[in-house]
Design a protein around this motif. Sequence first.
Motif, PDB file in Angstrom:
ATOM      1  N   THR A   1       0.839  -1.196   0.000  1.00 51.53           N
ATOM      2  CA  THR A   1       0.000   0.000   0.000  1.00 51.53           C
ATOM      3  C   THR A   1       0.874   1.245   0.000  1.00 51.53           C
ATOM      4  OG1 THR A   1      -1.731  -1.144   1.241  1.00 51.53           O
ATOM      5  CG2 THR A   1      -1.794   1.270   1.248  1.00 51.53           C
ATOM      6  N   PRO A   2       0.696   2.157  -0.977  1.00 50.83           N
ATOM      7  CA  PRO A   2       1.554   3.354  -1.045  1.00 50.83           C
ATOM      8  C   PRO A   2       1.508   4.167   0.241  1.00 50.83           C
ATOM      9  CG  PRO A   2       0.229   3.136  -3.032  1.00 50.83           C
ATOM     10  CD  PRO A   2      -0.302   2.126  -2.056  1.00 50.83           C
ATOM     11  N   TRP A   3       2.633   4.785   0.556  1.00 56.16           N
ATOM     12  CA  TRP A   3       2.719   5.596   1.775  1.00 56.16           C
ATOM     13  C   TRP A   3       1.685   6.715   1.751  1.00 56.16           C
ATOM     14  CZ3 TRP A   3       4.354  10.359   3.937  1.00 56.16           C
ATOM     15  CH2 TRP A   3       4.767  10.280   5.277  1.00 56.16           C
ATOM     16  N   THR A   4       1.459   7.317   0.572  1.00 54.16           N
ATOM     17  CA  THR A   4       0.482   8.409   0.477  1.00 54.16           C
ATOM     18  C   THR A   4      -0.924   7.930   0.811  1.00 54.16           C
ATOM     19  OG1 THR A   4       0.386   7.941  -1.904  1.00 54.16           O
ATOM     20  CG2 THR A   4       1.784   9.771  -1.202  1.00 54.16           C
ATOM     21  N   HIS A   5      -1.262   6.687   0.418  1.00 54.36           N
ATOM     22  CA  HIS A   5      -2.590   6.140   0.728  1.00 54.36           C
ATOM     23  C   HIS A   5      -2.712   5.873   2.221  1.00 54.36           C
ATOM     24  CE1 HIS A   5      -6.430   4.607  -0.497  1.00 54.36           C
ATOM     25  NE2 HIS A   5      -6.201   3.400   0.017  1.00 54.36           N
ATOM     26  N   ARG A   6      -1.617   5.491   2.840  1.00 56.98           N
ATOM     27  CA  ARG A   6      -1.618   5.283   4.279  1.00 56.98           C
ATOM     28  C   ARG A   6      -1.879   6.601   5.022  1.00 56.98           C
ATOM     29  NH1 ARG A   6       1.197   0.428   5.987  1.00 56.98           N
ATOM     30  NH2 ARG A   6       1.692  -0.854   4.181  1.00 56.98           N
ATOM     31  N   VAL A   7      -1.361   7.687   4.475  1.00 59.39           N
ATOM     32  CA  VAL A   7      -1.601   9.004   5.067  1.00 59.39           C
ATOM     33  C   VAL A   7      -3.084   9.351   4.978  1.00 59.39           C
ATOM     34  CG1 VAL A   7      -1.151  11.475   4.840  1.00 59.39           C
ATOM     35  CG2 VAL A   7       0.736   9.850   4.662  1.00 59.39           C
ATOM     36  N   VAL A   8      -3.710   9.045   3.832  1.00 60.01           N
ATOM     37  CA  VAL A   8      -5.142   9.297   3.657  1.00 60.01           C
ATOM     38  C   VAL A   8      -5.954   8.519   4.699  1.00 60.01           C
ATOM     39  CG1 VAL A   8      -7.116   8.930   2.121  1.00 60.01           C
ATOM     40  CG2 VAL A   8      -4.990   9.860   1.211  1.00 60.01           C
TER      41      VAL A   8
ATOM     42  N   LEU B   1       2.221   4.152   9.188  1.00 57.19           N
ATOM     43  CA  LEU B   1       3.330   4.747   8.440  1.00 57.19           C
ATOM     44  C   LEU B   1       4.658   4.018   8.623  1.00 57.19           C
ATOM     45  CD1 LEU B   1       2.571   8.527   9.133  1.00 57.19           C
ATOM     46  CD2 LEU B   1       1.697   7.059   7.312  1.00 57.19           C
TER      47      LEU B   1
END
Length: 244
Positions: free
Chosen positions: A85-92, A194
């Motif tokens: 899972t992309p880090w940016t999606h984890r932030v979302v 993260l």
Amino acid sequence: GDLYAIMGDKYHVAKVYKSPTKFREEKIRAMVLSPLRDSKLLAWPKDALYDSGGNFRGFVMDRIYGGESISAIYEIGSKAKYSNTPWTHRVVIAINLCCALNAVHDAGQVIGDFNPKNMFVNMRSGHVKLVDTDSYHINSNGKVYGCMVSMPNYLAPEIAKRLTKGRTLESLKAPTFTESSDDFSLAIHIYQLLMNGAHPFQGALRPGSDVNLPTIRDNILSGTVPSMDPDGKHIVAPSYAPRF
């Protein structure tokens, strides 16, 4: 309790308690009066459920489609479903988790047992929905219907330190769970999202060390976060966690 589909209603499910009590009935009736009843961020009780004899049995809540427990994102290794899972999606997902908790606090309520099992994530959209809300720490008209369960790895130290000499959450004097204890658990979840699922209070022994490895609970009580002390003499962060 057990969950049941409702005939003719694909949007809701019924939760039926194995051992319904007067306390549970009062708590559910209080929760139904909360504005969170209409929130799309929580599987909140919509109505109390009674059998044909007028006996309390449980409650009705929203049915969840397309969700995964947030703990699925914490998993790593070849068998993990979402390790890429992309880090940016984890932030979302982290942002949406904050929004869900904020809705609870804005309504004057507290989660209490804020653990991975009571959070569902739509992995495509990143939307979060909180479940098992009937265990929450509910305030209603000056009366508190306390949260009586906890997962030790997410329990704030100010509560954990009081659970000694056989004391339980049920026997502790108020206050127990608060917005601050929820925020402590939230910080752990964001960290895990993260940091490849690593728990901030999880440690590994430095090669050559001959001490006993403290548990996560031990480190919570002592305030030890291994990733923030990379030069620690004996305890370091797990190898799979990114550098802090």
